[in-house]
Write an enzyme that holds these catalytic residues in place. Structure first.
Site, PDB file in Angstrom:
ATOM      1  N   SER A 201      14.498  55.915  61.460  1.00 20.33           N
ATOM      2  CA  SER A 201      14.250  55.447  60.093  1.00 20.33           C
ATOM      3  C   SER A 201      14.370  53.933  59.960  1.00 20.33           C
ATOM      4  O   SER A 201      13.642  53.316  59.177  1.00 20.33           O
ATOM      5  CB  SER A 201      15.227  56.129  59.126  1.00 20.33           C
ATOM      6  N   HIS A 248      18.516  51.867  56.977  1.00 11.50           N
ATOM      7  CA  HIS A 248      17.246  51.642  56.285  1.00 11.50           C
ATOM      8  C   HIS A 248      17.125  50.203  55.794  1.00 11.50           C
ATOM      9  O   HIS A 248      16.083  49.555  55.979  1.00 11.50           O
ATOM     10  CB  HIS A 248      17.142  52.610  55.101  1.00 11.50           C
TER      11      HIS A 248
END
Length: 297
Positions: A201, A248
């Protein structure tokens, strides 16, 4: 006694042609600057070139690769081959690792990102703080849940292809890896030491950031990618999903920084600026890792 003086021609003799040394000439190749006689002169757009430079170059007086078409990041456009080759390799690598960790829970434990393990009162023997820096990289390619890898690989497929074409293979791969490392480093720095995280991610959010930079560079409507990014950030900060927001945000910041340098570097010093930006972001990654290690040890 009178002194006999040399004639101007004798005092300043001209060099001989590099292919015919016995022939004096005042003309030099505009590319390699070797002396060439009339027989060896090949007319170019500016001056004359020697036969060797004509055979090895473009015939324009410039380096053979100077006239090759280039993409926005300055990489030569590939005239053949798969334009999405690196993206396909990255997807395949993630799938191979997914199958491997499904077959071995011990391998999963070795590849995920964790600062220290086991927790107190035991003495930690595993983790990045214990010298296992490789986890910053392996965690980028490791997934445990099928929905997790499915979402990440779909995102990689749709975001990676256009970026690979716009940046070129090497620059695109650098963007992906540096974004993932930035996400891993920020997760290592801010997460509790016994919290494990894994997944691509961070790198995917880096591709989101670079895609926004690319669309702005091309003066395209940025609203679709910004809306998609906002939706992903809502999921990121939803406590019910148990997502590493640090990875993230770190990946997004790394992708924006590297993507901006790759796509907006001044043409006259493009490569040094691009390389310098990548090195600078990697230095930040190392700095965060050293800082957290010092805190834990």
């Amino acid at each position: 006694m009178d002194q006999v003086s040399e004639s101007p021609q004798e005092a300043h003799s001209l060099p001989g042609c590099y292919r015919h040394p016995d022939r004096e000439t005042g003309v030099r190749c505009t590319r390699c600057e070797r002396p060439i006689c009339p027989e060896c002169m090949v007319s170019a757009s500016v001056g004359f070139q020697c036969p060797d430079c004509v055979r090895g170059g473009s015939g324009t007086g410039h380096h053979p690769g100077a006239s090759r078409p280039r993409n926005l990041a300055g990489a030569p456009l590939a005239v053949s081959g798969d334009p999405h080759l690196v993206t396909k390799i990255l997807v395949l690598l993630n799938l191979v690792v997914f199958v491997a960790v499904q077959a071995s829970s011990a391998l999963l434990g070795e590849m995920m990102l964790i600062a220290q393990w086991p927790p107190a009162p035991w003495t930690p023997t595993q983790g990045v703080a214990e010298g296992e820096w490789y986890r910053l990289v392996t965690a980028m390619f490791t997934h445990e849940a099928i929905w997790h890898i499915a979402f990440n690989m779909l995102s990689l497929w749709f975001l990676g292809g256009p970026l690979e074409e716009a940046l070129g293979r090497l620059r695109y791969l650098s963007l992906y890896l540096i974004s993932g490392l930035t996400g891993s480093a920020l997760a290592y720095l801010l997460q509790p030491p016994h919290t494990a995280s894994l997944g691509a991610s961070g790198a995917i959010f880096g591709l989101f950031g670079a895609t926004a930079v690319l669309m702005r560079r091309r003066n395209l409507d940025m609203r679709p990618v910004l809306v998609l990014l906002a939706i992903n950030l809502l999921f990121t900060f939803n406590p019910g999903f148990n997502i590493s927001w640090q990875a993230h945000i770190g990946g997004l910041a790394g992708g924006v920084a590297v993507g901006h340098a790759l796509l907006n570097a001044p043409r006259e010093r493009r490569t040094p600026v691009q390389a310098g930006a990548c090195v600078l972001v990697l230095a930040v990654v190392v700095g965060m890792t050293l800082l957290r290690t010092a805190q834990l040890t």
